[in-house]
Design a protein around this motif. Structure first.
Motif, PDB file in Angstrom:
ATOM      1  N   SER A   1      24.799 -25.680  34.991  1.00 27.98           N
ATOM      2  CA  SER A   1      24.674 -24.943  33.610  1.00 27.98           C
ATOM      3  C   SER A   1      25.279 -26.508  32.568  1.00 27.98           C
ATOM      4  CB  SER A   1      25.235 -23.331  33.334  1.00 27.98           C
ATOM      5  OG  SER A   1      27.005 -23.767  33.209  1.00 27.98           O
ATOM      6  N   GLN A   2      26.085 -26.926  32.830  1.00 32.24           N
ATOM      7  CA  GLN A   2      27.009 -27.688  32.189  1.00 32.24           C
ATOM      8  C   GLN A   2      26.277 -28.862  32.584  1.00 32.24           C
ATOM      9  OE1 GLN A   2      29.272 -25.858  30.804  1.00 32.24           O
ATOM     10  NE2 GLN A   2      30.090 -27.819  30.491  1.00 32.24           N
ATOM     11  N   VAL A   3      25.612 -29.523  32.930  1.00 31.77           N
ATOM     12  CA  VAL A   3      24.454 -30.298  33.472  1.00 31.77           C
ATOM     13  C   VAL A   3      23.019 -30.138  32.854  1.00 31.77           C
ATOM     14  CG1 VAL A   3      23.265 -31.439  35.215  1.00 31.77           C
ATOM     15  CG2 VAL A   3      25.560 -31.092  35.947  1.00 31.77           C
TER      16      VAL A   3
ATOM     17  N   SER B   1      22.056 -32.677  29.422  1.00 30.37           N
ATOM     18  CA  SER B   1      21.109 -32.900  29.529  1.00 30.37           C
ATOM     19  C   SER B   1      20.254 -32.972  28.102  1.00 30.37           C
ATOM     20  CB  SER B   1      19.582 -33.437  30.220  1.00 30.37           C
ATOM     21  OG  SER B   1      19.213 -31.660  30.373  1.00 30.37           O
ATOM     22  N   GLN B   2      20.494 -31.284  27.606  1.00 27.17           N
ATOM     23  CA  GLN B   2      19.652 -31.059  26.424  1.00 27.17           C
ATOM     24  C   GLN B   2      20.393 -32.207  25.386  1.00 27.17           C
ATOM     25  OE1 GLN B   2      20.276 -27.050  25.550  1.00 27.17           O
ATOM     26  NE2 GLN B   2      19.204 -26.466  27.619  1.00 27.17           N
ATOM     27  N   GLN B   3      22.102 -31.625  25.657  1.00 26.26           N
ATOM     28  CA  GLN B   3      22.544 -32.805  24.068  1.00 26.26           C
ATOM     29  C   GLN B   3      22.017 -34.458  23.894  1.00 26.26           C
ATOM     30  OE1 GLN B   3      26.105 -32.048  25.794  1.00 26.26           O
ATOM     31  NE2 GLN B   3      26.637 -30.398  24.628  1.00 26.26           N
ATOM     32  N   LEU B   4      21.732 -34.713  25.398  1.00 32.33           N
ATOM     33  CA  LEU B   4      21.793 -36.808  25.095  1.00 32.33           C
ATOM     34  C   LEU B   4      20.519 -36.997  25.168  1.00 32.33           C
ATOM     35  CD1 LEU B   4      24.699 -37.206  27.684  1.00 32.33           C
ATOM     36  CD2 LEU B   4      24.924 -37.020  25.334  1.00 32.33           C
ATOM     37  N   GLY B   5      19.587 -35.927  25.749  1.00 31.04           N
ATOM     38  CA  GLY B   5      17.805 -36.536  25.035  1.00 31.04           C
ATOM     39  C   GLY B   5      18.118 -37.679  26.169  1.00 31.04           C
TER      40      GLY B   5
END
Length: 390
Positions: free
Chosen positions: A356-358, A362-366
């Motif tokens: 869930s953290q990964v 990935s959504q945060q950093l694009g």
């Protein structure tokens, strides 16, 4: 003779105990001039309380004044009675189901005992720990600040064994989730942070330092930031440098942490930092991934049906059964077990949490996320891919 018999008979003393209990208060009154006889009575009471278990709560009207006298440092008799008195106090706490007023009224005896130095430190710390499990909020609201202050003053002068006891007490305090515990514990938490920042302590101590920091990170990232700021002020550095050095030491020393429970706890905390979008964490993300992957290898294994499971989850084998002797479980043991059952180590599946953290990272950093994953070394990436989708 009485103590010896009770020790040998153990729990089987219960049917005949009532007649003994009429006799001991009278003997206690009559022995006011004979301190050595009173020591023997205290020893007999330790075995009686162990034999009676929670039935001994009925003795509290007698035991309260006895303990009050034995632990009163202003009375000359404490020279003889203190050691056995502390043993009895601890035994009573271990065999009591709830915080009776008699026991709460004794709390004020603890800070002066800490002030006497290290002679009775072990039993005093165990007594505080027993109270923290029995009634965390009451301890925090009454003697919490003064106990933390005394421990913080003596900590630098303690040998490693003494430091371990204090750190285990701090960890128990955090796990008990008493209100305001991080704020009250701050003087000791700064000591923990500085020890990790220095990175010199031997593995067992370092393991506890890192466990305490992990619990703080899992409860609140802002607490961790505040500690970084406080440490930066005391070592004359800046907030980011301190956080970076702490993470470097953490990733370097995590291999020395041998207990699987602690390794999983450290990995959960590292995984929780992945989504902070902090440059300090992102610049060390490869080391973070490496340590998470190694922890996943340690705690994940196939069960009887061949399914891959987290071996530390409550209900997987004996993950939480850490009581020494299941035949004789005190109230204190069951409180420890209850806290263990609520611990993230036993309630959160590491693989699922990392996933869930990964995904959130990935959504945060694009686009930046893809670049980070491409730069993770092949062995670590392959290892992680066995458990999570990157």
């Amino acid at each position: 003779v009485l103590s010896y018999l009770i020790e040998r008979v153990g729990v089987a003393i219960r049917p005949v105990c009532s007649s003994l209990l009429h006799y001991l208060p009278l003997l206690w009154e009559e022995s006011s001039k004979h301190e050595m006889l009173r020591c023997a009575i205290l020893t007999a009471l330790v075995f009686i309380v162990q034999g009676l278990g929670t039935v001994s709560e009925g003795l509290l009207p007698f035991l309260g004044p006895v303990l009050d006298l034995a632990t009163d440092l202003t009375q000359e008799s404490h020279v003889y009675l203190l050691e056995d008195g502390l043993e009895l106090w601890l035994t009573v706490l271990h065999n009591t189901a709830k915080p009776f007023d008699t026991l709460l009224n004794l709390l004020h005896r603890i800070p002066p005992l800490l002030d006497t130095g290290t002679e009775n430190l072990r039993n005093t710390v165990y007594i505080i720990q027993a109270y923290v499990l029995l009634c965390p909020s009451e301890v925090m609201a009454t003697i919490g600040p003064s106990v933390v202050k005394e421990c913080a003053i003596m900590y630098p002068d303690l040998v490693d064994d003494g430091r371990l006891m204090v750190l285990r007490l701090v960890e128990t305090w955090i796990r008990s989730a008493a209100q305001n515990s991080p704020q009250v514990l701050e003087p000791l938490l700064v000591t923990v942070m500085e020890a990790v920042h220095t990175g010199q302590d031997y593995p067992v101590l370092m393991s506890l330092h890192l466990s305490i920091l992990s619990r703080l990170i899992l409860s609140s990232h802002s607490l961790f930031s505040q500690l970084c700021l406080a440490t930066a002020t005391s070592v004359n550095s800046n907030h980011n440098d301190v956080a970076g050095k702490v993470l470097d030491v953490w990733c370097d020393k995590m291999a020395c942490v041998t207990a699987p429970e602690r390794r999983k706890l450290l990995a959960l905390a590292l995984a929780s930092l992945l989504t902070t979008e902090s440059p300090v964490v992102l610049s060390r993300v490869y080391m973070v991934f490496l340590n998470i992957a190694e922890a996943l290898n340690d705690v994940t294994r196939p069960d009887e049906s061949g399914n891959i499971v987290d071996s530390l989850m409550a209900g997987q084998g004996d993950a939480v059964l850490d009581t020494d002797d299941i035949d004789y479980e005190t109230e204190h043991d069951s409180r420890k077990r209850h806290i263990a059952m609520q611990d993230p180590v036993h309630t959160v599946v590491l693989k699922d949490y990392v996933q869930s953290q990964v995904s959130l990272m990935s959504q945060q950093l694009g686009e930046n996320y893809k670049e980070i994953i491409m730069n993770v070394d092949v062995e670590t990436r392959d290892n992680l891919l066995e458990y999570v989708t990157l």
